[in-house]
Design an enzyme around this catalytic site. Structure first.
Site, short mmCIF file in Angstrom:
data_model
loop_
_atom_site.label_atom_id
_atom_site.label_comp_id
_atom_site.label_asym_id
_atom_site.label_seq_id
_atom_site.Cartn_x
_atom_site.Cartn_y
_atom_site.Cartn_z
N ASN A 63 26.19 43.12 42.07
CA ASN A 63 27.06 43.63 41.02
C ASN A 63 27.75 44.92 41.45
OD1 ASN A 63 27.86 43.21 38.15
ND2 ASN A 63 26.99 45.26 37.90
N GLU A 64 29.05 44.93 41.34
CA GLU A 64 29.92 46.09 41.55
C GLU A 64 29.45 47.01 42.68
OE1 GLU A 64 30.10 47.63 37.53
OE2 GLU A 64 28.30 48.82 37.78
N TYR A 123 36.84 48.35 32.31
CA TYR A 123 36.66 49.01 31.03
C TYR A 123 37.84 49.88 30.63
CZ TYR A 123 31.79 47.50 31.12
OH TYR A 123 30.66 46.74 31.16
N GLU A 138 32.61 41.65 33.04
CA GLU A 138 32.27 42.72 32.10
C GLU A 138 33.55 43.33 31.56
OE1 GLU A 138 29.57 45.82 33.32
OE2 GLU A 138 28.43 44.43 34.59
N TRP A 182 30.83 42.78 27.63
CA TRP A 182 29.63 43.60 27.78
C TRP A 182 29.46 44.37 26.48
CZ3 TRP A 182 25.95 43.86 31.48
CH2 TRP A 182 25.01 44.88 31.35
N PHE A 239 27.16 49.06 23.52
CA PHE A 239 28.26 48.14 23.76
C PHE A 239 28.05 46.79 23.07
CE2 PHE A 239 28.54 51.10 27.24
CZ PHE A 239 29.87 51.13 27.64
#
Length: 511
Positions: A188-189, A332, A398, A441, A457
């Site tokens: 992940n990321e 985001y 996400e 998310w 969230f």
């Protein structure tokens, strides 16, 4: 390697800024088979941190030192014991898919070697429960929770030994779960994991060096982030090649990696700021995507970072290139970029100095304030990926709005955020982006890596003071469910849902 000029990229991004997101739409406006889901990760939801053979991860260590605003995932929201209840809520909401991660130290407590049968049983139970309710499992193999045993033994991701151990771990997951899991993300990321964990020292395992990091006792901010990403890319490529050789034909699945992205806009029309915005994209997106598509890091990274960024051998380049079926995009918020030539003159460098750009007008992504609603930023990212990397398949894994925890169930700002951003995805798809899915998310209010339980969230509030950790739906859960079940959404629908929800919940606010 042919790439678009930075000026063309800026034109494309500015074009994206000018496009308004779809105002009224339904899920039927998306292509058939487009997947809508929601996401969490293991340490943030499972709890049972010391139960049934699980051993600590680097995230456990980080949290127990008080760095997650004093909170830990020892209990979290106890999905380990409450997974059936949660899957039932997912089915009632209408989710097509649920993205979760596997705790490596629950499955293989020593990081390699013997499996933990109870860990295997838990993930089999969760996957079977999802499948029985018609929900696709989307699995991430590693989300910032490397087994502490491997960190202690040889330094974890900064040591190339991790490639062999990660590949063996991935092999176990493919073998045990791949008959029911068709979508895999390896790591992940890795871009922000490396920056946060090895440059700034604000996430596990808290490596950094002065003057760039905060209260770190080990690490080198000038080099370790680049070493970590290099080893992650090699581990990803090794696991991906294994999957394609040994499992993919039989299991008919897909494998990718996720990339944290910002919407990027130059602060002015100057050539210098436009070039800085392009550097930002190269250092955040290109750092991961360029090796996977072209076999090497962006030229500007190699020029500015020099020998601090590892070089791929010809063999490694061939292994990494093409080792993905899709990109997972995490997004985001959006930032405005201004050139910062003075940073290039500094002799000591960290990642953000290497970029030589100032991030403007974004606010602090590490606080618990709400994100500004800039849906065109996500549309610009999807357009950038389409133009720069040959329009690969993309899943937005996400995207979501942060609000202060314990404020209200009537999370109108989250509904407005979701409406705007899903609309921007629709616009990107209509403009030719091969985006195939969207995951919000997060499904529940979970432990957040930096601020613990201070922000939320989730679609469902979890009462941490209730021994049963009761889940309570928010306005956003009703909105998303309405959308998932085929209802049209628009600003008027937000008002209507809010009115109905207020009557249902009597405007209840939490302490």
């Amino acid at each position: 390697m042919k790439t678009l000029s930075f000026l063309l990229i800026i034109v494309l991004l500015n074009l994206a800024v000018a496009v308004l997101c779809a105002d009224k739409y339904s899920r039927y406006d998306f292509p058939p088979g487009f997947v809508f889901g929601s996401a969490t990760s293991a340490y943030q939801v499972e709890g049972a941190a010391s139960e049934d053979g699980r051993t600590p991860s680097i995230w456990d260590t980080f949290a127990h030192c008080g760095y997650a605003n004093g909170a830990t995932g020892d209990v979290a929201v106890d999905q380990y014991h409450k997974y059936k209840e949660d899957v039932k809520l997912m089915a009632e909401m209408g989710l097509d898919a649920y993205r979760f991660s596997i705790s490596w130290s629950r499955l293989i407590p020593n990081g390699r070697g013997l499996l933990n049968p109870k860990g295997v049983q838990y993930y089999n139970n969760l996957i079977n429960e999802l499948v029985s309710h018609g929900i696709q499992p989307h699995v991430t193999l590693n989300n910032a929770d490397l087994p502490q045993a491997l960190e202690d033994e040889y330094g974890g991701w900064i040591n190339r030994r991790i490639v062999k151990d990660f590949t063996a771990y991935a092999d176990v997951c493919f073998r045990e779960f791949g008959d029911r899991v068709s979508y895999w993300i390896t790591v992940n990321e890795p871009n922000v994991f490396a920056i946060g964990g090895y440059d700034q020292g604000v996430v596990p395992p808290r490596h950094c060096s002065s003057p760039f990091g905060v209260n770190c006792t080990r690490g080198d901010s000038s080099s370790e982030p680049y070493i970590v990403v290099h080893n992650i890319l090699l581990a990803h490529a090794s696991a991906s090649r294994l999957y394609k050789r040994k499992y993919q034909e039989k299991q008919n699945g897909f494998i990718g990696i996720s990339i944290y992205t910002f919407g990027v806009v130059s602060s002015t029309n100057s050539t210098e700021d436009a070039m800085a915005a392009q550097r930002m994209n190269d250092f955040y997106i290109g750092w991961i995507a360029n090796p996977l598509v072209f076999g090497d890091y962006p030229d500007i990274m190699k020029k500015l970072v020099g020998t601090r960024i590892p070089a791929f051998s010809n063999h490694e380049s061939e292994l990494v290139k093409g080792s993905f079926d899709y990109f997972g995009v995490i997004h985001y918020t959006t930032c405005y970029i201004q050139d910062d030539p003075g940073s290039l003159a500094l002799k000591q460098r960290d990642f953000n100095i290497d970029v030589a750009a100032k991030i403007m007008n974004m606010g602090d992504i590490f606080l618990d304030s709400e994100f500004p609603i800039y849906p065109w930023g996500l549309q610009g990212v999807l357009e950038y990926v389409k133009q720069m990397y040959g329009n690969p398949p993309v899943y937005i894994v996400e995207n979501g709005q942060r609000i202060r925890r314990n404020s209200t169930l009537e999370d109108t700002s989250r509904v407005e955020y979701l409406h705007a951003y899903i609309g921007s995805v629709l616009d990107a798809v209509r403009n030719g982006s091969d985006t195939r899915g969207y995951f919000s998310w997060s499904f529940l209010d979970v432990l957040e890596i930096l601020d613990g339980y201070r922000s939320s969230f989730g679609f469902y509030y979890v009462d941490l003071d209730d021994p049963d950790l009761k889940r309570q739906p928010k306005l956003s859960s009703y909105w998303y469910s309405h959308f998932l079940k085929g209802g049209s959404v628009s600003p008027d629908k937000v008002i209507e849902l809010k009115t109905n929800f207020s009557a249902l919940s009597h405007g209840h606010f939490f302490h």
